[in-house]
Design a protein around this motif. Structure first.
Motif, PDB file in Angstrom:
ATOM      1  N   SER A  19       0.795  -1.057   0.038  1.00  0.00           N
ATOM      2  CA  SER A  19      -0.103  -0.011   0.001  1.00  0.00           C
ATOM      3  C   SER A  19       0.829   1.154  -0.105  1.00  0.00           C
ATOM      4  O   SER A  19       0.736   2.221  -0.966  1.00  0.00           O
ATOM      5  CB  SER A  19      -0.997   0.028   1.161  1.00  0.00           C
ATOM      6  N   THR A  21       4.091   1.792  -0.617  1.00  0.00           N
ATOM      7  CA  THR A  21       4.805   1.591  -1.855  1.00  0.00           C
ATOM      8  C   THR A  21       3.993   2.085  -3.128  1.00  0.00           C
ATOM      9  O   THR A  21       4.460   3.144  -3.687  1.00  0.00           O
ATOM     10  CB  THR A  21       5.484   0.434  -2.249  1.00  0.00           C
ATOM     11  N   SER A  22       2.755   1.529  -3.245  1.00  0.00           N
ATOM     12  CA  SER A  22       2.069   1.756  -4.512  1.00  0.00           C
ATOM     13  C   SER A  22       1.598   3.376  -4.328  1.00  0.00           C
ATOM     14  O   SER A  22       1.481   3.903  -5.411  1.00  0.00           O
ATOM     15  CB  SER A  22       1.006   0.833  -4.598  1.00  0.00           C
ATOM     16  N   LEU A  23       1.104   3.751  -3.195  1.00  0.00           N
ATOM     17  CA  LEU A  23       0.581   4.891  -3.031  1.00  0.00           C
ATOM     18  C   LEU A  23       1.458   6.264  -3.116  1.00  0.00           C
ATOM     19  O   LEU A  23       1.386   7.349  -3.849  1.00  0.00           O
ATOM     20  CB  LEU A  23      -0.204   5.236  -1.748  1.00  0.00           C
ATOM     21  N   PHE A  24       2.614   5.852  -2.476  1.00  0.00           N
ATOM     22  CA  PHE A  24       3.465   7.121  -2.393  1.00  0.00           C
ATOM     23  C   PHE A  24       4.871   6.928  -3.109  1.00  0.00           C
ATOM     24  O   PHE A  24       5.636   7.981  -3.579  1.00  0.00           O
ATOM     25  CB  PHE A  24       4.239   7.327  -1.101  1.00  0.00           C
ATOM     26  N   PRO A  26       4.972   5.045  -6.377  1.00  0.00           N
ATOM     27  CA  PRO A  26       4.628   3.933  -7.603  1.00  0.00           C
ATOM     28  C   PRO A  26       5.372   3.532  -8.556  1.00  0.00           C
ATOM     29  O   PRO A  26       5.317   2.415  -9.073  1.00  0.00           O
ATOM     30  CB  PRO A  26       3.148   4.847  -8.322  1.00  0.00           C
ATOM     31  N   TYR A  40       3.846   2.074 -15.144  1.00  0.00           N
ATOM     32  CA  TYR A  40       3.224   2.979 -14.065  1.00  0.00           C
ATOM     33  C   TYR A  40       1.847   3.714 -14.805  1.00  0.00           C
ATOM     34  O   TYR A  40       2.029   4.004 -16.097  1.00  0.00           O
ATOM     35  CB  TYR A  40       4.380   4.210 -14.146  1.00  0.00           C
ATOM     36  N   GLU A  42      -1.791   5.677 -12.934  1.00  0.00           N
ATOM     37  CA  GLU A  42      -2.358   5.920 -11.688  1.00  0.00           C
ATOM     38  C   GLU A  42      -3.248   4.957 -11.067  1.00  0.00           C
ATOM     39  O   GLU A  42      -3.771   4.742  -9.760  1.00  0.00           O
ATOM     40  CB  GLU A  42      -3.241   7.206 -11.926  1.00  0.00           C
ATOM     41  N   THR A  43      -3.430   3.766 -12.115  1.00  0.00           N
ATOM     42  CA  THR A  43      -4.020   2.407 -11.391  1.00  0.00           C
ATOM     43  C   THR A  43      -3.338   1.728 -10.145  1.00  0.00           C
ATOM     44  O   THR A  43      -4.087   1.466  -9.311  1.00  0.00           O
ATOM     45  CB  THR A  43      -4.309   1.514 -12.727  1.00  0.00           C
ATOM     46  N   ARG A  45      -2.087   3.299  -7.692  1.00  0.00           N
ATOM     47  CA  ARG A  45      -2.398   4.119  -6.459  1.00  0.00           C
ATOM     48  C   ARG A  45      -3.676   3.437  -6.141  1.00  0.00           C
ATOM     49  O   ARG A  45      -4.151   3.575  -4.775  1.00  0.00           O
ATOM     50  CB  ARG A  45      -2.535   5.399  -6.802  1.00  0.00           C
ATOM     51  N   GLY A  48      -2.864   0.541  -4.393  1.00  0.00           N
ATOM     52  CA  GLY A  48      -2.398   0.927  -3.276  1.00  0.00           C
ATOM     53  C   GLY A  48      -3.410   1.032  -2.051  1.00  0.00           C
ATOM     54  O   GLY A  48      -3.351   0.725  -0.889  1.00  0.00           O
ATOM     55  N   SER A  49      -4.511   1.759  -2.574  1.00  0.00           N
ATOM     56  CA  SER A  49      -5.645   2.209  -1.632  1.00  0.00           C
ATOM     57  C   SER A  49      -6.272   1.000  -1.388  1.00  0.00           C
ATOM     58  O   SER A  49      -6.694   0.559  -0.084  1.00  0.00           O
ATOM     59  CB  SER A  49      -6.764   3.329  -2.642  1.00  0.00           C
TER      60      SER A  49
END
Length: 123
Positions: A19, A21-24, A26, A40, A42-43, A45, A48-49
């Motif tokens: 989470s 890693t993926s959110l902050f 990516p 890469y 935005e998916t 993120r 990550g959510s």
């Protein structure tokens, strides 16, 4: 009960790391979590959510293991479906996919049916 708490602790460690890693970070998640099998976007993120939600619910699971067991059922469902509809076709078609994630998902799909208290879910 202790086994449930061990599973929640594993969720906290793994889902928390994925989470964050993926959110902050990516772009780092592309390399580490997804083994460069995805590009890469935005998916990441969004993923990550989702894993952040599992992380938070697993923390609650340490204190309320029986009440939070549906998070484990959710994980069994989505991990199993990802293995069946994404990883398996990729493997059979010799296409790239996050192998580390697939191994973790497979282990979880083997372990969770033995940990989930099915009687309590369906009472």
């Amino acid at each position: 009960m202790i086994l449930l708490k061990v599973v929640y602790m594993a969720n906290i460690l793994v889902a928390g790391w994925i989470s964050i890693t993926s959110l902050f970070f990516p772009k780092r998640a592309v390399a580490s979590v997804f083994s460069n099998a995805v590009q890469y976007s935005e998916t990441l993120r969004l993923v990550g959510s989702l894993w952040g939600g599992i992380f938070v619910l697993s923390i609650l699971g340490l204190f309320y293991p029986q009440k939070m067991v549906l998070v484990l059922l959710f994980q069994l469902t989505y991990k199993g479906s990802w293995l069946l509809f994404v990883a398996l076709p990729s493997l059979m078609g010799n296409k790239q996919y996050p192998e580390g994630m697939a191994v973790f998902f497979l282990i979880w799909c083997v372990v969770l049916p033995f940990v989930i208290p099915w009687k309590e879910i369906f009472q």
